[in-house]
Design an enzyme around this catalytic site. Structure first.
Site, mmCIF file in Angstrom:
data_model
loop_
_atom_site.group_PDB
_atom_site.id
_atom_site.type_symbol
_atom_site.label_atom_id
_atom_site.label_comp_id
_atom_site.label_asym_id
_atom_site.label_seq_id
_atom_site.Cartn_x
_atom_site.Cartn_y
_atom_site.Cartn_z
ATOM 1 N N LYS A 13 4.138 9.353 9.066
ATOM 2 C CA LYS A 13 3.823 7.776 10.197
ATOM 3 C C LYS A 13 5.218 8.222 11.705
ATOM 4 O O LYS A 13 4.632 9.521 12.056
ATOM 5 C CB LYS A 13 4.013 6.892 10.037
ATOM 6 C CG LYS A 13 2.330 6.498 9.448
ATOM 7 C CD LYS A 13 1.925 5.223 8.727
ATOM 8 C CE LYS A 13 0.730 5.033 7.872
ATOM 9 N NZ LYS A 13 1.057 3.933 7.011
ATOM 10 N N TYR A 23 0.723 -0.928 -0.057
ATOM 11 C CA TYR A 23 -0.021 0.213 -0.016
ATOM 12 C C TYR A 23 0.690 1.233 0.238
ATOM 13 O O TYR A 23 2.119 0.767 0.583
ATOM 14 C CB TYR A 23 -0.472 -0.213 1.187
ATOM 15 C CG TYR A 23 -2.178 1.055 1.358
ATOM 16 C CD1 TYR A 23 -2.809 1.462 0.303
ATOM 17 C CD2 TYR A 23 -2.083 2.206 2.675
ATOM 18 C CE1 TYR A 23 -3.455 2.240 0.278
ATOM 19 C CE2 TYR A 23 -2.249 3.570 2.287
ATOM 20 C CZ TYR A 23 -3.233 3.229 1.735
ATOM 21 O OH TYR A 23 -4.590 4.425 1.689
ATOM 22 N N ASP A 48 9.604 2.942 0.125
ATOM 23 C CA ASP A 48 8.053 3.529 0.936
ATOM 24 C C ASP A 48 8.212 3.051 1.723
ATOM 25 O O ASP A 48 7.598 2.316 2.518
ATOM 26 C CB ASP A 48 7.149 3.981 0.543
ATOM 27 C CG ASP A 48 5.913 3.827 1.159
ATOM 28 O OD1 ASP A 48 5.967 4.352 1.911
ATOM 29 O OD2 ASP A 48 4.898 3.594 0.262
HETATM 30 C C1 LIG Z 1 0.514 4.793 5.525
HETATM 31 C C2 LIG Z 1 1.252 4.192 4.073
HETATM 32 C C3 LIG Z 1 0.852 5.202 3.797
HETATM 33 C C4 LIG Z 1 -0.288 6.423 3.469
HETATM 34 O O1 LIG Z 1 0.313 7.082 4.440
HETATM 35 P P1 LIG Z 1 -1.103 8.353 4.559
HETATM 36 O O2 LIG Z 1 -0.607 9.345 5.881
HETATM 37 O O3 LIG Z 1 -1.764 7.362 5.115
HETATM 38 O O4 LIG Z 1 -1.893 9.041 3.578
HETATM 39 C C5 LIG Z 1 2.223 5.080 2.402
HETATM 40 N N1 LIG Z 1 2.801 4.275 2.451
HETATM 41 C C6 LIG Z 1 2.755 3.362 3.578
HETATM 42 C C7 LIG Z 1 4.177 1.797 3.280
HETATM 43 C C8 LIG Z 1 1.393 3.494 4.372
HETATM 44 O O5 LIG Z 1 1.740 2.149 5.375
#
Ligand SMILES: *Cc1c(COP(=O)(O)O)cnc(C)c1O
Length: 435
Positions: A272, A149, A244
């Site tokens: 995060k 994701y 990512d």
């Molecule tokens: C949560 C997440 C995103 C998206 O981040 P948001 O702040 O929710 O838009 C992108 N990449 C990864 C790996 C994630 O876990």
């Protein structure tokens, strides 16, 4: 699937009212707890590794706000920084000194990150990094992995239609076939599948985007050689490697997964844990690429809330806490080991086929005896049993992720007490769901 008795903490009345004015009564789908057959919790307070709901019940929290709560909830250093920043004014829409200080500290610790741009969410970071990769390579395609994701940008809401399909089909109505056409899907931990896609795409791939440790199909570590193999294939095919690290950045070690696994991506996304609970994300990478971003270059990206002063202050505090106590990483690892060993023992004692997959402070309890290496393997997980386990744990005051395919998160606030409560609850709950 039975539904957990709606107690006061789930605010049945308020939730029914919310559902009339908000889709599903929630502002992000996972909060609805649908896949575990439970009513959503209404949380009124979060402190350390504990949450309290509106009915006054307390829970040991393993969701960790879905990743940000590396320091636990309401860490005093972060709260203090946020309060002080708020008193200086919430938003200027102009440059402020602290954002340069944070950019220096982020670029100093994250390999390959020569320059960084702060945004508000991980979704923004990922779509911006991909836009930059496309601009830099003058190619349209992206290669992503099934089960990874990267936020809810159109290009990411795509997965393989069938095992044989190489071309993505939209995962959500509203994503156009045009967007889907440029997203190619490969199996995680499968370099042969990556080779297949590179051949099929015939020079169209601008970048490979990957979670260095997958957290969005449960915790799935990279097999030895997988990340390095991606680096090597990107070089061979003239594509960029985008790590990512929205989950893994600042969580799996001072320099994130790139440092932990010794991989040099071209671009990296973060979020995060960096903001410690405030909305903050970032993308960065090689200086020649980042200089293409406006106003230095032609690739446009902007944001009213980009580098929000309160979020920047929170992030500086997060880094202060991490840098002020180098023992944090060893303690997280030790706590993770204790949890993993205890949960594994509990599963054996109950005779339930299950396994813990863990990398540092990311972990998942999978109800399957076979390793989960990809989204295909995740299909073997016993979802009904996970749902029953989730509810049994919740009854005992332990809140797991409300899906068998979401990583759980350890924080520095999870002490011996929280781990003991969790292991005791797991013994009882596993005995219950084994029947
Ligand atoms: C949560 C997440 C995103 C998206 O981040 P948001 O702040 O929710 O838009 C992108 N990449 C990864 C790996 C994630 O876990």
């Amino acid at each position: 699937m039975s539904v957990v008795r709606a107690d006061a903490g789930t605010l049945p009345d308020l939730f029914a009212r919310a559902a009339r004015v908000t889709p599903g009564g929630v502002h992000s789908p996972v909060r609805a707890f649908r896949s575990v057959g439970a009513a959503p919790l209404a949380i009124v307070e979060a402190r350390g590794a504990r949450l309290r709901d509106s009915g006054g019940r307390e829970y040991v929290d393993w969701i960790g706000a879905w990743g940000p709560a590396l320091l636990g909830h309401a860490h005093p250093t972060v709260i203090d920084a946020v309060e002080r920043a708020a008193h200086r004014g919430l938003l200027f829409g102009l440059v402020s000194p602290d954002e340069a200080r944070l950019a220096e500290r982020v670029t100093a610790r994250v390999p390959c990150c020569d320059m960084v741009r702060f945004v508000a969410t991980g979704t923004e970071a990922a779509i911006s990094a991909v836009r930059l990769a496309r601009a830099a390579t003058a190619r349209p395609g992206i290669l992503k992995f099934d089960g990874c994701y990267h936020g809810h940008g159109d290009a990411f809401l795509i997965r393989a239609g069938s095992g044989a399909a190489t071309m993505g089909v939209p995962d959500s109505p509203g994503v156009t076939e045009g967007a889907a056409r440029d997203t190619w899907i490969a199996r995680y931990n499968d370099l042969e599948d990556v080779d297949r896609v590179f051949v099929a795409a015939a020079g169209a791939i601008a970048c490979v985007i990957v979670e260095p440790v997958a957290g969005n199909m449960g915790c799935v570590p990279p097999e030895p050689g997988f990340l390095y193999g991606l680096r090597e294939r990107c070089d061979r095919h003239g594509a960029l490697l985008v790590l990512d690290e929205v989950i893994t950045g600042f969580r799996l070690g001072p320099g994130g997964a790139a440092q932990r696994f010794g991989i040099r991506p071209d671009l990296v996304t973060m979020g995060k844990a960096l903001g410690g609970g405030m909305p903050l994300a970032a993308y960065g990478g090689r200086v020649d690429l980042m200089r293409k971003i406006a106003p230095e270059g032609p690739v446009y990206q902007a944001g009213t809330y980009a580098a929000h002063p309160v979020s920047i202050a929170a992030a500086l505090a997060v880094l202060d806490v991490l840098d002020g106590d180098p023992g944090i990483w060893g303690r997280l690892e030790a706590a993770g080991e204790r949890l993993e060993a205890g949960l594994t023992r509990a599963a054996v004692a109950a005779g339930v086929p299950a396994r813990v997959q863990r990398v540092g402070s990311m972990w998942t309890f999978f109800f399957t005896s076979a390793p989960v290496r990809s989204w295909d393997d995740a299909g073997a997980v016993d979802r009904a049993r996970y749902a029953a386990f989730f509810r049994a744990m919740l009854e005992r005051g332990v809140l797991l992720p409300p899906s068998p395919f979401e990583s759980a998160f350890l924080s520095i606030a999870h002490g011996d007490a929280e781990i003991s409560i969790t292991l005791d609850a797991a013994h009882a709950s596993l005995a219950e769901v084994a029947r």
